[in-house]
Design a protein around this motif. Sequence first.
Motif, PDB file in Angstrom:
ATOM      1  N   THR A 174       0.620  -1.457   0.072  1.00 17.73           N
ATOM      2  CA  THR A 174      -0.104   0.009  -0.158  1.00 17.73           C
ATOM      3  C   THR A 174       0.838   1.207   0.093  1.00 17.73           C
ATOM      4  O   THR A 174       1.953   1.005   0.598  1.00 17.73           O
ATOM      5  CB  THR A 174      -1.072  -0.021   1.159  1.00 17.73           C
ATOM      6  N   LEU A 175       0.126   2.046  -0.586  1.00 18.44           N
ATOM      7  CA  LEU A 175       0.853   3.462  -0.282  1.00 18.44           C
ATOM      8  C   LEU A 175       1.665   3.476   1.206  1.00 18.44           C
ATOM      9  O   LEU A 175       2.676   4.649   1.328  1.00 18.44           O
ATOM     10  CB  LEU A 175       0.348   4.549  -1.051  1.00 18.44           C
ATOM     11  N   ASP A 232      -5.582  -0.221  -7.022  1.00 16.03           N
ATOM     12  CA  ASP A 232      -5.298   1.336  -5.950  1.00 16.03           C
ATOM     13  C   ASP A 232      -3.866   1.240  -5.814  1.00 16.03           C
ATOM     14  O   ASP A 232      -4.614   3.197  -6.014  1.00 16.03           O
ATOM     15  CB  ASP A 232      -5.524   0.827  -5.150  1.00 16.03           C
ATOM     16  N   ASP A 253      -3.409   5.532  -6.057  1.00 18.19           N
ATOM     17  CA  ASP A 253      -2.964   6.213  -4.750  1.00 18.19           C
ATOM     18  C   ASP A 253      -1.589   7.027  -4.710  1.00 18.19           C
ATOM     19  O   ASP A 253      -1.382   8.332  -4.465  1.00 18.19           O
ATOM     20  CB  ASP A 253      -2.677   5.510  -3.869  1.00 18.19           C
TER      21      ASP A 253
END
Length: 338
Positions: free
Chosen positions: A111-112, A181, A185
Amino acid sequence: MSDWRIYRGAGLPHDEIRRLPAPPPWRDFSAGGTDDTLAGSDRRLGVRRRLVQNHHPRPAETDAVNAALYLRRPLLVTGNPGTGKSTLAHAVAHELGLGRVLRWPIVSRTTLQDGLYRYDAIGRLQDVQLERARTDVSGPSAAAPAGIGSYIRLGPLGTALLPSEQPRVLLIDELDKSDLDLPNDLLNALEEGEFAIPELERLADREPVVEVLGDDGRKVRIFGGRVRCTTFPFIVLTSNGERDFPAALLRRCIRLELEPPGEEQLGAMIEAHLGAGAATGEGERDLVQRFLNREPGEVIATDQLLNALYLTQHASRAERVTRERIADMLMQPLDQPR
């Protein structure tokens, strides 16, 4: 000794492990010394770095790198495995003296947040509970409790966005492995060059400056709970082309498609890693020609060739059929599983 094998499958213990030669340069983890800024680059570029310096990449590659430097835009590099996408980041950092490459390897769960920073809230809670328990038993401690900065560590992207006089080099490796995503992101961080750390923003009135740990292991100071670059980092995004990216990301990047190395580039690469004369024997020349003459669309990575050259050198006294069997094992096309 004519038998090149260390493990023989005979079931009897022996001490042949002592004959194991030095590892290939790109798999040597003992040569980093105390300078952690160059250890990874040494393996990427080969031990004879002057040969890499003297080897000029294709004009399209230098044009794309310079465009990314001038425009302060990320460089999106696509190509088959083993074409040198990741190495390009190390080559730029080495030539321009930009220090250790910050590497962010991407997997499907990335994830970011992983790239920006991590806050160990559970660790902080546990330490508070332990301190309370010690206080109940032996009274208040003279030592000050650890501050919140002890539980925050910047990720590779967060470290690259720290204020600096020169750009840091950040390698975001295999972005096409991410979930759907992550590319979207990334847009705000890549466009604005800043991000907030809410855990520190809430304390900004009481603690305007907090010292945290960067991805490179150095202590850095965060002001007001925000990180904002003063020099945009040189960011290399790599992709094996396994998926398409949104147009919003593509328009923010300089795009470069890396072709497989030609004969001249391949020769320089082999010499840089294995030394002069590494591909002069008949068997070695056959391997190089096999790589260069592979079928259109057949994917064989450069490091597969290097592995085959290295191992067949050490099996030089083995029978020809044995060397050919080793080469076949190491140079299987990546797009044609057996």
